[in-house]
Design a protein around this motif. Structure first.
Motif, mmCIF file in Angstrom:
data_model
loop_
_atom_site.group_PDB
_atom_site.id
_atom_site.type_symbol
_atom_site.label_atom_id
_atom_site.label_comp_id
_atom_site.label_asym_id
_atom_site.label_seq_id
_atom_site.Cartn_x
_atom_site.Cartn_y
_atom_site.Cartn_z
ATOM 1 N N ARG A 201 0.860 -1.199 0.000
ATOM 2 C CA ARG A 201 0.000 0.000 0.000
ATOM 3 C C ARG A 201 0.892 1.244 0.000
ATOM 4 N N TRP A 202 1.570 1.435 -1.132
ATOM 5 C CA TRP A 202 2.590 2.479 -1.220
ATOM 6 C C TRP A 202 2.007 3.877 -1.099
ATOM 7 N N ARG A 203 0.863 4.048 -1.705
ATOM 8 C CA ARG A 203 0.255 5.383 -1.693
ATOM 9 C C ARG A 203 -0.067 5.805 -0.245
ATOM 10 N N ASP A 204 -0.578 4.865 0.515
ATOM 11 C CA ASP A 204 -0.868 5.176 1.920
ATOM 12 C C ASP A 204 0.422 5.394 2.708
ATOM 13 N N SER A 205 1.453 4.628 2.327
ATOM 14 C CA SER A 205 2.703 4.723 3.095
ATOM 15 C C SER A 205 3.322 6.118 2.957
ATOM 16 N N ILE A 206 3.231 6.733 1.777
ATOM 17 C CA ILE A 206 3.830 8.078 1.647
ATOM 18 C C ILE A 206 3.007 9.100 2.435
ATOM 19 N N ASP A 207 1.723 8.885 2.519
ATOM 20 C CA ASP A 207 0.914 9.805 3.337
ATOM 21 C C ASP A 207 1.329 9.725 4.813
ATOM 22 N N ARG A 208 1.547 8.506 5.301
ATOM 23 C CA ARG A 208 1.964 8.361 6.703
ATOM 24 C C ARG A 208 3.368 8.933 6.910
ATOM 25 N N LEU A 209 4.235 8.760 5.909
ATOM 26 C CA LEU A 209 5.603 9.277 6.032
ATOM 27 C C LEU A 209 5.613 10.810 6.000
ATOM 28 N N HIS A 210 4.842 11.361 5.073
ATOM 29 C CA HIS A 210 4.775 12.824 4.983
ATOM 30 C C HIS A 210 4.066 13.444 6.188
ATOM 31 N N ALA A 211 3.326 12.647 6.929
ATOM 32 C CA ALA A 211 2.613 13.192 8.088
ATOM 33 C C ALA A 211 3.576 13.777 9.113
ATOM 34 N N THR A 212 4.802 13.264 9.144
ATOM 35 C CA THR A 212 5.762 13.749 10.152
ATOM 36 C C THR A 212 7.039 14.294 9.529
ATOM 37 N N ASN A 213 7.205 14.107 8.230
ATOM 38 C CA ASN A 213 8.509 14.386 7.613
ATOM 39 C C ASN A 213 8.301 15.105 6.289
ATOM 40 N N ASN A 214 8.737 16.349 6.218
ATOM 41 C CA ASN A 214 8.566 17.108 4.972
ATOM 42 C C ASN A 214 9.440 16.571 3.846
ATOM 43 N N PHE A 215 10.612 16.068 4.202
ATOM 44 C CA PHE A 215 11.583 15.741 3.152
ATOM 45 C C PHE A 215 12.226 14.364 3.352
ATOM 46 N N PRO A 216 11.445 13.304 3.224
ATOM 47 C CA PRO A 216 12.037 11.973 3.434
ATOM 48 C C PRO A 216 13.126 11.636 2.419
ATOM 49 N N GLU A 217 13.106 12.306 1.262
ATOM 50 C CA GLU A 217 14.159 12.026 0.274
ATOM 51 C C GLU A 217 15.521 12.527 0.772
ATOM 52 N N PHE A 218 15.514 13.525 1.684
ATOM 53 C CA PHE A 218 16.787 13.975 2.276
ATOM 54 C C PHE A 218 17.164 13.046 3.440
ATOM 55 N N THR A 219 16.228 12.879 4.364
ATOM 56 C CA THR A 219 16.560 12.081 5.554
ATOM 57 C C THR A 219 16.816 10.623 5.187
ATOM 58 N N GLY A 220 16.080 10.106 4.200
ATOM 59 C CA GLY A 220 16.267 8.710 3.796
ATOM 60 C C GLY A 220 17.640 8.460 3.200
ATOM 61 N N ARG A 221 18.288 9.531 2.764
ATOM 62 C CA ARG A 221 19.656 9.384 2.233
ATOM 63 C C ARG A 221 20.723 9.795 3.240
ATOM 64 N N LEU A 222 20.401 10.781 4.072
ATOM 65 C CA LEU A 222 21.462 11.428 4.851
ATOM 66 C C LEU A 222 21.406 11.176 6.351
ATOM 67 N N CYS A 223 20.235 10.862 6.845
ATOM 68 C CA CYS A 223 20.102 10.797 8.302
ATOM 69 C C CYS A 223 20.918 9.634 8.853
ATOM 70 N N PRO A 224 21.603 9.817 9.973
ATOM 71 C CA PRO A 224 22.357 8.696 10.557
ATOM 72 C C PRO A 224 21.463 7.627 11.192
ATOM 73 N N ALA A 225 20.179 7.748 11.029
ATOM 74 C CA ALA A 225 19.207 6.718 11.400
ATOM 75 C C ALA A 225 19.260 6.307 12.870
ATOM 76 N N PRO A 226 19.051 7.259 13.776
ATOM 77 C CA PRO A 226 18.938 6.869 15.185
ATOM 78 C C PRO A 226 17.742 5.941 15.427
ATOM 79 N N CYS A 227 16.785 5.941 14.480
ATOM 80 C CA CYS A 227 15.658 4.997 14.591
ATOM 81 C C CYS A 227 16.171 3.556 14.579
#
Ligand SMILES: Cc1cc2nc3c(=O)[nH]c(=O)nc-3n(C[C@H](O)[C@H](O)[C@H](O)COP(=O)(O)OP(=O)(O)OC[C@H]3O[C@@H](n4cnc5c(N)ncnc54)[C@H](O)[C@@H]3O)c2cc1C
Length: 329
Positions: free
Chosen positions: A76-102
């Motif tokens: 359910r990719w379409r729903d997944s981007i809605d949930r991701l954008h709910a908290t993150n304006n720019f997942p394309e930046f964090t998904g590449r650059l964040c040191p992933a403390p998660c």
């Protein structure tokens, strides 16, 4: 939760392969190869949907990680981007650059390798852009209020996007010639290609955010003028000041701060000039510092054709595997 036994069945953490060194030294494209969507779904299924998902706390944005892991597993990719954008304006930046403390907080990481959260994140947003799902989000009403945002790094851009969507009329002031802050002129192309910034800026412009480059606030326009012209001002000017190393010989020729070196390489990729004014080509390079910025200098030096590169780091060499006392690999 799609597969309650996913983490029991799929115990191996898989991440994308790096392109071969010989190949990637010949260009400035991102380092990682594509990752198959099937493998990604299997990896997403390793998320245990724990009673207390510590990844929420690990992530400074509070990303709803178990939710979008589950949605990816269910295709359910379409729903997944809605949930991701709910908290993150720019997942394309964090998904590449964040040191992933998660991932360091992932409960599965207690006795297995953690879920590949960052990879799921970047695949969701890349697919969303490919599918044309990232479209302008317009405010439902205009407040009539104006806001100036000073600085166009990720902090300024996120503030500007949220304020625009809330109905304010937002102008971002940036002293550099392009928008993006350190995303644009610090982080090298091979870590994040700048096209990712440009396509996000296109969305923001369409939403109504106004960008003004080449305006040094405090020089070209005073703080008083800003406060007269705008109802509110957001200061997001970043750090800029670098950490010096005041030791004997610091003033000798050929010694540069990382941020006197890296932006030139980015400007070459942006087409500003053919060869960088400061280049490692044919040089014996020493890099002092082994963190992210040092790594960026390393990759840049190799791609510019350095004769040799030595890198010094004050800390002890970290373990190859994640140690219980140090969650980073
Ligand atoms: C080489 C390097 C590599 C990095 N790699 C990573 C990484 O892999 N992962 C990670 O998470 N972080 C990384 N970082 C850190 C990350 O880039 C920063 O934490 C982030 O960019 C900070 O965002 P910001 O918006 O606060 O500031 P910045 O990105 O610094 O943006 C601030 C902007 O404000 C502008 N500005 C300042 N003063 C004024 C003024 N008076 N008028 C107008 N404009 C002004 C500046 O020109 C700049 O464009 C790296 C940093 C560097 C230097």
């Amino acid at each position: 939760m799609g597969d309650p036994q996913g983490f029991l069945k799929n115990t191996v953490r898989e991440v994308p392969k790096r392109r071969p060194v010989d190949l990637r030294l010949m260009d400035w494209k991102e380092v990682y190869e594509d990752f198959s969507k099937d493998t990604l779904r299997t990896q997403a299924s390793r998320c245990m949907d724990c009673g207390i998902p510590f990844c929420h706390n690990g992530c400074p944005l509070g990303n709803l990680i178990p939710e979008w892991n589950d949605l990816v597993f269910k295709d359910r990719w379409r729903d997944s981007i809605d949930r991701l954008h709910a908290t993150n304006n720019f997942p394309e930046f964090t998904g590449r650059l964040c040191p992933a403390p998660c991932e360091a907080s992932c409960v599965l990481g207690i006795n297995q390798d953690p879920v590949t959260i960052k990879q799921v994140e970047v695949e969701i947003i890349d697919k969303a852009f490919e599918e044309g799902w990232v479209t302008p989000v317009y405010p439902t009403h205009l407040t009539g209020k104006t806001v100036a945002v000073v600085g166009s790094g990720p902090a300024g851009l996120a503030a500007a996007q949220q304020l625009t969507r809330a109905g304010h009329t937002v102008t971002v002031f940036e002293r550099a010639d392009r928008i993006g802050g350190l995303l644009r002129y610090g982080i090298p192309e091979f870590k994040m290609e700048k096209r990712h910034i440009d396509r996000r800026l296109a969305q923001m412009e369409a939403e109504g955010t106004v960008f003004r480059t080449g305006v040094d606030v405090g020089v070209d326009i005073s703080a008083d003028e800003l406060r007269e012209q705008f109802d509110a001002v957001v200061l997001s000017g970043g750090a800029t000041a670098w950490r010096d190393l005041p030791i004997e010989g610091r003033g000798l020729d050929g010694i540069y701060q990382a941020m006197e070196f890296l932006p030139h390489a980015n400007r070459v990729q942006q087409g500003d000039f053919a060869a960088p004014p400061v280049s490692a080509e044919g040089k014996k390079v020493v890099i002092i510092g082994g963190g992210d910025t040092g790594a960026d200098c390393l990759g840049t030096s190799h791609r510019q054709g350095a004769e040799s590169v030595h890198q010094f780091e004050i800390m002890a060499r970290p373990p190859e595997e994640r140690a219980t006392s140090t969650p980073w690999p």
